[in-house]
Write an enzyme that holds these catalytic residues in place. Sequence first.
Site: not given
Ligand SMILES: NC(=O)c1ccc[n+]([C@@H]2O[C@H](COP(=O)([O-])OP(=O)(O)OC[C@H]3O[C@@H](n4cnc5c(N)ncnc54)[C@H](O)[C@@H]3O)[C@@H](O)[C@H]2O)c1
Length: 381
Positions: A143, A178, A180-181, A184
Amino acid sequence: MKIMILGADGYLGWPTAVDLAFKKHKLMLVDSYIKRKIMTKMNREPLVKSPTLSTKVRKLNKAGCNVSMANIDCCDFTKLSNIFKKFQPDAVIHFAELPSAPYSMIGNKEAWSTLDNNLHTTLNLIWCVKNIKTDCHIIKLGTMGEYGTPNIDIEEGWLNIKHNNREQRFMYPRQASSLYHTSKIMDTDLLWFYTRMNKIKVTDLMQGPVYGIMNNDFIEANDFQISFAYDDMFGTVLNRFIVQAVAKTPLLVYGSGSQIRGYINIKDTLACISLALENPPASGDMHIHNQFTEQFSVNQLAKKVQKSLKKIDIDVSINKIKNPRIESEKHYYNAKNKNMMNYGLSPTFLNDDIIISIAQYVLKYKKYINKKILKPKTKWA
Ligand SMILES: NC(=O)c1ccc[n+]([C@@H]2O[C@H](COP(=O)([O-])OP(=O)(O)OC[C@H]3O[C@@H](n4cnc5c(N)ncnc54)[C@H](O)[C@@H]3O)[C@@H](O)[C@H]2O)c1
């Protein structure tokens, strides 16, 4: 290609799966539904509930795709290795993390579950690649939040530093606001360490907050909606603002609203993932791309939503509330984002029509909006 998608049930994972399935890649979708479980525990739900992957995968295959799935926790190394060994992926797209900054800041338990889950999934994936198939390309969602808000331009992952007449390229400094970040940042360090040690191939996509929905015939015909969160804990800011407007509540701006970030439409997220798949690094190399298309302050976003939605007779006010987060509000922000454009990304820029189309989607499901989960509950301090 044979592609494994970890976290395929999520906001980005499911549309990525649909996109790549219809591009005729052979897919293995993996998810443990931990996000659904945590949302339920926190009394939150996405706007529309979608069936679990087994139902959706059956339909994808009926539509001529080649998709399998596994309901496993990627923190379980034996289970992940078994699937990886059997499937022998050419690439793995890693979304399987807990991606909520507010959730990670609630307390010690939530901080540990975020850190533990995110480092475990990343390290286990690295070990699968290093033990079983070193030429498998890891595409990891990082991120932009890892960089924080430095007082210098944000480069794409790397920075040349000159010190006492000597020079070296280092990873660009990261300082998140945060837990969380911060998890990452730790992922990134793990990936870079094993890239150097074991000559694996890694692409780290430093993505900004994503907004929007995926317009797709298959998703619409089957009502397999994406996981569109709009609450204080799991929703991203533009999606939250649009739902707040449709719910006829003020747009909630944290603090002064002058915080600037780089944003991306979900349509461009999918395009960037395909571009990353088509442009793998050489063994022992790590690509880092800043994955956003435009920078806005929170105030600019709120005003854009207010102005666009007036066109469809939604009048919304903007409320500045005390910032629940600890973050710089007035700061320099200039991030580079040329790599994806150089690969051929044609960016989607935010305009009235896009905001209206997301609002029209939300209007369709207006009856499901829970107004109790709009206001921020987690305080950083
Ligand atoms: N959505 C955004 O705006 C955004 C922005 C920057 C980065 N990201 C990154 O993109 C990725 C996906 O984001 P998202 O918004 O789709 O999140 P999300 O929470 O909707 O999807 C993540 C999925 O991963 C699954 N998951 C998590 N841990 C798991 C594990 N141990 N085993 C199996 N499944 C697991 C969850 O059940 C979920 O379905 C993340 O790594 C996030 O940091 C997202």
